[in-house]
Enzyme design. Sequence first.
Site, PDB file in Angstrom:
ATOM      1  N   ASP A  53       0.828  -1.214   0.000  1.00 12.54           N
ATOM      2  CA  ASP A  53       0.000   0.000   0.000  1.00 12.54           C
ATOM      3  C   ASP A  53       0.856   1.256   0.000  1.00 12.54           C
ATOM      4  O   ASP A  53       0.502   2.257  -0.625  1.00 12.54           O
ATOM      5  CB  ASP A  53      -0.921   0.012   1.222  1.00 12.54           C
ATOM      6  CG  ASP A  53      -1.988  -1.055   1.106  1.00 12.54           C
ATOM      7  OD1 ASP A  53      -2.481  -1.269  -0.015  1.00 12.54           O
ATOM      8  OD2 ASP A  53      -2.312  -1.672   2.137  1.00 12.54           O
ATOM      9  N   ASN A 126      -5.449   8.294   1.703  1.00 11.14           N
ATOM     10  CA  ASN A 126      -6.007   7.642   2.901  1.00 11.14           C
ATOM     11  C   ASN A 126      -6.609   8.652   3.868  1.00 11.14           C
ATOM     12  O   ASN A 126      -7.736   8.521   4.292  1.00 11.14           O
ATOM     13  CB  ASN A 126      -4.914   6.895   3.671  1.00 11.14           C
ATOM     14  CG  ASN A 126      -4.638   5.512   3.129  1.00 11.14           C
ATOM     15  OD1 ASN A 126      -5.486   4.927   2.448  1.00 11.14           O
ATOM     16  ND2 ASN A 126      -3.469   4.976   3.431  1.00 11.14           N
ATOM     17  N   GLU A 127      -5.760   9.602   4.263  1.00 11.18           N
ATOM     18  CA  GLU A 127      -6.217  10.554   5.282  1.00 11.18           C
ATOM     19  C   GLU A 127      -5.278  11.736   5.380  1.00 11.18           C
ATOM     20  O   GLU A 127      -4.130  11.687   4.937  1.00 11.18           O
ATOM     21  CB  GLU A 127      -6.285   9.881   6.668  1.00 11.18           C
ATOM     22  CG  GLU A 127      -4.983   9.662   7.401  1.00 11.18           C
ATOM     23  CD  GLU A 127      -4.135   8.515   6.894  1.00 11.18           C
ATOM     24  OE1 GLU A 127      -2.993   8.788   6.475  1.00 11.18           O
ATOM     25  OE2 GLU A 127      -4.587   7.369   6.885  1.00 11.18           O
ATOM     26  N   ASP A 155      -4.862  13.875  21.224  1.00 11.03           N
ATOM     27  CA  ASP A 155      -3.672  13.708  20.385  1.00 11.03           C
ATOM     28  C   ASP A 155      -3.861  14.288  18.984  1.00 11.03           C
ATOM     29  O   ASP A 155      -2.877  14.619  18.315  1.00 11.03           O
ATOM     30  CB  ASP A 155      -3.333  12.220  20.226  1.00 11.03           C
ATOM     31  CG  ASP A 155      -2.609  11.662  21.440  1.00 11.03           C
ATOM     32  OD1 ASP A 155      -2.427  12.407  22.427  1.00 11.03           O
ATOM     33  OD2 ASP A 155      -2.248  10.459  21.404  1.00 11.03           O
ATOM     34  N   THR A 166      -9.781   1.874   6.237  1.00  4.70           N
ATOM     35  CA  THR A 166      -9.182   0.650   6.773  1.00  4.70           C
ATOM     36  C   THR A 166      -7.728   0.860   7.222  1.00  4.70           C
ATOM     37  O   THR A 166      -7.088  -0.083   7.678  1.00  4.70           O
ATOM     38  CB  THR A 166      -9.215  -0.476   5.713  1.00  4.70           C
ATOM     39  OG1 THR A 166      -8.804   0.077   4.459  1.00  4.70           O
ATOM     40  CG2 THR A 166     -10.606  -1.064   5.566  1.00  4.70           C
ATOM     41  N   TYR A 168      -5.152   4.080   9.042  1.00  2.00           N
ATOM     42  CA  TYR A 168      -4.980   4.723  10.352  1.00  2.00           C
ATOM     43  C   TYR A 168      -6.333   4.880  11.065  1.00  2.00           C
ATOM     44  O   TYR A 168      -6.482   4.614  12.264  1.00  2.00           O
ATOM     45  CB  TYR A 168      -4.332   6.095  10.124  1.00  2.00           C
ATOM     46  CG  TYR A 168      -3.655   6.746  11.295  1.00  2.00           C
ATOM     47  CD1 TYR A 168      -3.567   6.125  12.540  1.00  2.00           C
ATOM     48  CD2 TYR A 168      -3.081   8.016  11.144  1.00  2.00           C
ATOM     49  CE1 TYR A 168      -2.928   6.759  13.604  1.00  2.00           C
ATOM     50  CE2 TYR A 168      -2.435   8.645  12.193  1.00  2.00           C
ATOM     51  CZ  TYR A 168      -2.366   8.016  13.428  1.00  2.00           C
ATOM     52  OH  TYR A 168      -1.733   8.645  14.462  1.00  2.00           O
ATOM     53  N   ASN A 169      -7.342   5.294  10.299  1.00  2.00           N
ATOM     54  CA  ASN A 169      -8.696   5.473  10.832  1.00  2.00           C
ATOM     55  C   ASN A 169      -9.186   4.224  11.570  1.00  2.00           C
ATOM     56  O   ASN A 169      -9.759   4.316  12.656  1.00  2.00           O
ATOM     57  CB  ASN A 169      -9.639   5.804   9.667  1.00  2.00           C
ATOM     58  CG  ASN A 169     -11.105   5.740  10.051  1.00  2.00           C
ATOM     59  OD1 ASN A 169     -11.608   6.634  10.727  1.00  2.00           O
ATOM     60  ND2 ASN A 169     -11.781   4.683   9.650  1.00  2.00           N
ATOM     61  N   SER A 171      -7.382   1.747  12.876  1.00  2.00           N
ATOM     62  CA  SER A 171      -6.598   1.509  14.097  1.00  2.00           C
ATOM     63  C   SER A 171      -7.053   2.424  15.234  1.00  2.00           C
ATOM     64  O   SER A 171      -6.907   2.087  16.407  1.00  2.00           O
ATOM     65  CB  SER A 171      -5.113   1.775  13.845  1.00  2.00           C
ATOM     66  OG  SER A 171      -4.672   1.078  12.724  1.00  2.00           O
ATOM     67  N   ALA A 190      -7.163   9.471  20.795  1.00  2.00           N
ATOM     68  CA  ALA A 190      -7.082   9.623  22.246  1.00  2.00           C
ATOM     69  C   ALA A 190      -7.733  10.924  22.732  1.00  2.00           C
ATOM     70  O   ALA A 190      -7.081  11.778  23.328  1.00  2.00           O
ATOM     71  CB  ALA A 190      -5.623   9.530  22.720  1.00  2.00           C
TER      72      ALA A 190
HETATM   73  P1  NAP Z   1       3.274   1.698   6.771  1.00  2.00           P
HETATM   74  O1  NAP Z   1       3.842   2.029   8.084  1.00  2.00           O
HETATM   75  O2  NAP Z   1       3.785   0.528   6.024  1.00  2.00           O
HETATM   76  O3  NAP Z   1       1.649   1.547   6.896  1.00  2.00           O
HETATM   77  C1  NAP Z   1       1.053   0.902   7.946  1.00  2.00           C
HETATM   78  C2  NAP Z   1       0.170  -0.224   7.428  1.00  2.00           C
HETATM   79  O4  NAP Z   1      -1.016   0.339   6.844  1.00  2.00           O
HETATM   80  C3  NAP Z   1       0.803  -1.112   6.356  1.00  2.00           C
HETATM   81  O5  NAP Z   1       0.529  -2.459   6.673  1.00  2.00           O
HETATM   82  C4  NAP Z   1       0.087  -0.681   5.087  1.00  2.00           C
HETATM   83  O6  NAP Z   1       0.025  -1.724   4.111  1.00  2.00           O
HETATM   84  C5  NAP Z   1      -1.295  -0.383   5.641  1.00  2.00           C
HETATM   85  N1  NAP Z   1      -2.174   0.448   4.825  1.00  2.00           N
HETATM   86  C6  NAP Z   1      -1.887   1.582   4.122  1.00  2.00           C
HETATM   87  N2  NAP Z   1      -3.000   2.056   3.520  1.00  2.00           N
HETATM   88  C7  NAP Z   1      -4.014   1.210   3.844  1.00  2.00           C
HETATM   89  C8  NAP Z   1      -5.389   1.165   3.535  1.00  2.00           C
HETATM   90  N3  NAP Z   1      -5.988   2.116   2.787  1.00  2.00           N
HETATM   91  N4  NAP Z   1      -6.145   0.169   4.056  1.00  2.00           N
HETATM   92  C9  NAP Z   1      -5.582  -0.758   4.846  1.00  2.00           C
HETATM   93  N5  NAP Z   1      -4.284  -0.784   5.176  1.00  2.00           N
HETATM   94  C10 NAP Z   1      -3.506   0.194   4.687  1.00  2.00           C
HETATM   95  O7  NAP Z   1       3.335   3.038   5.888  1.00  2.00           O
HETATM   96  P2  NAP Z   1       2.816   3.226   4.401  1.00  2.00           P
HETATM   97  O8  NAP Z   1       2.768   1.898   3.733  1.00  2.00           O
HETATM   98  O9  NAP Z   1       3.575   4.347   3.818  1.00  2.00           O
HETATM   99  O10 NAP Z   1       1.289   3.704   4.631  1.00  2.00           O
HETATM  100  C11 NAP Z   1       0.962   4.994   5.094  1.00  2.00           C
HETATM  101  C12 NAP Z   1      -0.307   4.848   5.883  1.00  2.00           C
HETATM  102  O11 NAP Z   1      -0.025   4.231   7.132  1.00  2.00           O
HETATM  103  C13 NAP Z   1      -0.957   6.151   6.292  1.00  2.00           C
HETATM  104  O12 NAP Z   1      -1.749   6.692   5.238  1.00  2.00           O
HETATM  105  C14 NAP Z   1      -1.791   5.728   7.483  1.00  2.00           C
HETATM  106  O13 NAP Z   1      -3.127   5.396   7.123  1.00  2.00           O
HETATM  107  C15 NAP Z   1      -1.114   4.467   7.992  1.00  2.00           C
HETATM  108  N6  NAP Z   1      -0.721   4.646   9.383  1.00  2.00           N
HETATM  109  C16 NAP Z   1      -1.306   3.828  10.292  1.00  2.00           C
HETATM  110  C17 NAP Z   1      -1.039   3.983  11.644  1.00  2.00           C
HETATM  111  C18 NAP Z   1      -1.736   3.086  12.599  1.00  2.00           C
HETATM  112  O14 NAP Z   1      -2.465   2.202  12.159  1.00  2.00           O
HETATM  113  N7  NAP Z   1      -1.569   3.286  13.906  1.00  2.00           N
HETATM  114  C19 NAP Z   1      -0.164   4.974  12.063  1.00  2.00           C
HETATM  115  C20 NAP Z   1       0.426   5.789  11.103  1.00  2.00           C
HETATM  116  C21 NAP Z   1       0.134   5.615   9.748  1.00  2.00           C
HETATM  117  P3  NAP Z   1       1.378  -2.284   3.372  1.00  2.00           P
HETATM  118  O15 NAP Z   1       1.976  -3.223   4.389  1.00  2.00           O
HETATM  119  O16 NAP Z   1       0.875  -3.006   2.178  1.00  2.00           O
HETATM  120  O17 NAP Z   1       2.243  -1.093   3.064  1.00  2.00           O
END
Ligand code: NAP
Length: 269
Positions: A53, A126-127, A155, A166, A168-169, A171, A190
Amino acid sequence: MMVDSKIINIISNRNYESRKTAEILSHKLVSNGYKPTLKYDPKAELNICIGGDGAFLRAIHRNAFPDIPFVGINTGHLGFFQELKPKEIDTFIRRYMANDYNTDTLFLVDAKVCTRTKCFYLTGINEIAIKGIKSKVVHLDVLIDNNHLEKYSGDGLIISTPAGSTAYNFSAGGSIVYPSIAMLQITPLAPISSSAYRSLLNSIIVPGESVISIKPEYRYENSILVLNDGMEFRYDDITQIDLTMSDKKIYKLSFNKESYWNNLKTKFL
Ligand code: NAP
Ligand code: MN
């Protein structure tokens, strides 16, 4: 701007499996009369993104949100956006040539970030999230279509697209939203709810035509961080951030009407 140019951009991660997949794909495309290129060509009829992703998100940001449709081959960890597996290249080429696919539309989120001197524009897939620098609590006034909703403390807030629901939202406890629903979701990170500060604890879903305005409280306006699909942006003296569903869209091929639910089940349960 959809052109039948036979040119296909291959946008690949640098890791071994992605490069190997790109090589195999490239050969198979050539033998079917296509002109694959690793150097991004704006006249291409299709973008094939190889990776997870993150690679999909980067491919869109780096190429300035093109109208050329995308399809993804997953070599990443989750690959929620990535429709195909490396093993499915032959089937993909056959179905692509037969026009046997659907084109899904991804809604995007725009942010207009205004400081005392200037406004800046961001678009997210995504967001777009608003947080405090140095992990400080942020105090934000939240307005929807100019109606004051709450003074939020916590936060930060995530403003998620349907496709980003699906990520960050999710989580942060937000709802999963079917990608064709035109909306934005505001999800608190938070949130503080005490006799000192009272913030909504759940996410809010607003219609696609709404404007979400976020005004940082004066004394904190210097300490706001804007996250666009995980990339950090800092601005001095933010006065207001307006978030809307973008007029811009991203197009993505899909090969199975039920694939959203199947994908959700296999990747999240
Ligand atoms: P990353 O650290 O690899 O992303 C975290 C996880 O989110 C990875 O497993 C990624 O899939 C998955 N992901 C990304 N977009 C998704 C989607 N639309 N639906 C479901 N899962 C998704 O960083 P990255 O690959 O550059 O992705 C950036 C995204 O990470 C941000 O847009 C944000 O949404 C997310 N994020 C999540 C958290 C959290 O969950 N606490 C915190 C910060 C950011 P892949 O393994 O295939 O890359
Ligand atoms: Mn990733």
